[in-house]
Design a protein around this motif. Structure first.
Motif, mmCIF file in Angstrom:
data_model
loop_
_atom_site.group_PDB
_atom_site.id
_atom_site.type_symbol
_atom_site.label_atom_id
_atom_site.label_comp_id
_atom_site.label_asym_id
_atom_site.label_seq_id
_atom_site.Cartn_x
_atom_site.Cartn_y
_atom_site.Cartn_z
ATOM 1 N N ASP A 1 16.753 4.847 -25.861
ATOM 2 C CA ASP A 1 15.941 6.002 -26.220
ATOM 3 C C ASP A 1 15.802 6.971 -25.053
ATOM 4 O O ASP A 1 15.516 8.139 -25.245
ATOM 5 C CB ASP A 1 14.548 5.547 -26.666
ATOM 6 C CG ASP A 1 14.614 4.699 -27.921
ATOM 7 O OD1 ASP A 1 15.523 4.952 -28.741
ATOM 8 O OD2 ASP A 1 13.783 3.793 -28.069
ATOM 9 N N ASN A 2 16.013 6.464 -23.858
ATOM 10 C CA ASN A 2 15.819 7.267 -22.660
ATOM 11 C C ASN A 2 17.157 7.435 -21.950
ATOM 12 O O ASN A 2 17.901 6.481 -21.772
ATOM 13 C CB ASN A 2 14.809 6.564 -21.747
ATOM 14 C CG ASN A 2 14.387 7.415 -20.570
ATOM 15 O OD1 ASN A 2 14.994 8.456 -20.310
ATOM 16 N ND2 ASN A 2 13.374 6.970 -19.865
ATOM 17 N N TYR A 3 17.460 8.639 -21.511
ATOM 18 C CA TYR A 3 18.750 8.886 -20.862
ATOM 19 C C TYR A 3 18.853 8.207 -19.502
ATOM 20 O O TYR A 3 19.934 8.046 -18.965
ATOM 21 C CB TYR A 3 19.002 10.388 -20.720
ATOM 22 C CG TYR A 3 18.095 11.095 -19.738
ATOM 23 C CD1 TYR A 3 18.467 11.229 -18.407
ATOM 24 C CD2 TYR A 3 16.889 11.637 -20.156
ATOM 25 C CE1 TYR A 3 17.638 11.883 -17.511
ATOM 26 C CE2 TYR A 3 16.071 12.283 -19.266
ATOM 27 C CZ TYR A 3 16.443 12.402 -17.938
ATOM 28 O OH TYR A 3 15.633 13.046 -17.056
ATOM 29 N N ARG A 4 17.760 7.776 -18.934
ATOM 30 C CA ARG A 4 17.788 7.123 -17.629
ATOM 31 C C ARG A 4 18.187 5.651 -17.704
ATOM 32 O O ARG A 4 18.415 5.014 -16.690
ATOM 33 C CB ARG A 4 16.429 7.239 -16.950
ATOM 34 C CG ARG A 4 16.091 8.673 -16.609
ATOM 35 C CD ARG A 4 14.786 8.765 -15.915
ATOM 36 N NE ARG A 4 14.449 10.172 -15.682
ATOM 37 C CZ ARG A 4 13.324 10.590 -15.194
ATOM 38 N NH1 ARG A 4 12.392 9.707 -14.865
ATOM 39 N NH2 ARG A 4 13.098 11.859 -15.024
ATOM 40 N N GLU B 1 21.953 0.666 -17.048
ATOM 41 C CA GLU B 1 21.680 -0.716 -17.457
ATOM 42 C C GLU B 1 22.523 -1.119 -18.669
ATOM 43 O O GLU B 1 22.761 -2.304 -18.898
ATOM 44 C CB GLU B 1 20.201 -0.868 -17.782
ATOM 45 C CG GLU B 1 19.305 -0.576 -16.588
ATOM 46 C CD GLU B 1 17.859 -0.356 -16.991
ATOM 47 O OE1 GLU B 1 17.542 -0.531 -18.188
ATOM 48 O OE2 GLU B 1 17.067 -0.003 -16.106
ATOM 49 N N LYS B 2 22.965 -0.151 -19.440
ATOM 50 C CA LYS B 2 23.729 -0.431 -20.661
ATOM 51 C C LYS B 2 25.237 -0.488 -20.426
ATOM 52 O O LYS B 2 25.972 -0.911 -21.300
ATOM 53 C CB LYS B 2 23.432 0.639 -21.717
ATOM 54 C CG LYS B 2 21.977 0.810 -22.035
ATOM 55 C CD LYS B 2 21.390 -0.415 -22.683
ATOM 56 C CE LYS B 2 19.942 -0.140 -23.049
ATOM 57 N NZ LYS B 2 19.321 -1.268 -23.689
ATOM 58 N N ILE B 3 25.723 -0.056 -19.276
ATOM 59 C CA ILE B 3 27.166 -0.022 -19.011
ATOM 60 C C ILE B 3 27.815 -1.397 -19.122
ATOM 61 O O ILE B 3 28.875 -1.518 -19.748
ATOM 62 C CB ILE B 3 27.458 0.636 -17.649
ATOM 63 C CG1 ILE B 3 27.251 2.132 -17.783
ATOM 64 C CG2 ILE B 3 28.874 0.353 -17.184
ATOM 65 C CD1 ILE B 3 27.488 2.897 -16.514
#
Length: 171
Positions: A3-6, A10-12
């Motif tokens: 939900d947050n672009y920051r 962590e998702k890579i």
């Protein structure tokens, strides 16, 4: 995924894992399998053991090592099989592409115009630069769609030209 672009750093790892374990249409295998010679264990399989994980955990270590060695020996055969799969895929793509190709109908002795694709450094005409140059004479057609051109005064081009850069000239 977030939900947050920051949160994207962590998702890579999850995105890369998905990319490496997705079966490719071209090869018919995953990138992980082509590199390591075994199917990847999904993170969810560690928390909720699948049948494959349960069977592997009950195999004695010596048998597991022997099975792993056998799979690594077969890895070259799997890679060769993947190469054949890639070649078949490329032939299918070539056939699909060639169905849409229209023949130009250019043969030796025809007058043709050549596409001007090179960008000139500074031209005062700006966007009004002509798109086609010529006419030129087709000297001979080489294999693979290459063409040798000559100027109308008889001088030859130094390099062959692609057939897709030409169109018939009608005086």
């Amino acid at each position: 995924m977030s939900d947050n672009y920051r949160e994207w750093p962590e998702k890579i790892p999850f995105a890369l894992w998905g990319h490496r374990t997705l079966i490719r249409t071209v090869t018919g295998a995953t990138l992980y399998y082509l590199v390591y010679g075994m199917k990847a264990v999904q993170p969810v399989e560690l928390e909720v053991p699948s049948l494959r994980i349960l069977l592997e955990s009950q195999v004695p270590e010596a048998d597991w090592v022997q099975a792993r060695y056998d799979s690594l020996v077969m890895l070259d055969e799997w890679r060769l099989n993947t190469l054949y799969h890639v070649q078949l895929y490329q032939k299918r793509m070539e056939r699909a592409f060639n169905k849409k190709v229209k023949p130009r109908g250019i043969s030796e002795g025809y007058l043709v115009l050549k596409s001007v694709r090179a960008l000139l450094p500074i031209d005062p005409r700006g966007k009004f630069i002509p798109n086609w140059a010529g006419p030129y004479l087709v000297k001979n057609i080489l294999s693979g769609g290459a063409v040798r051109l000559t100027y109308l005064d008889g001088n030859d081009f130094t390099n062959p030209t692609n057939l897709d850069q030409l169109k018939k000239y009608y005086p």
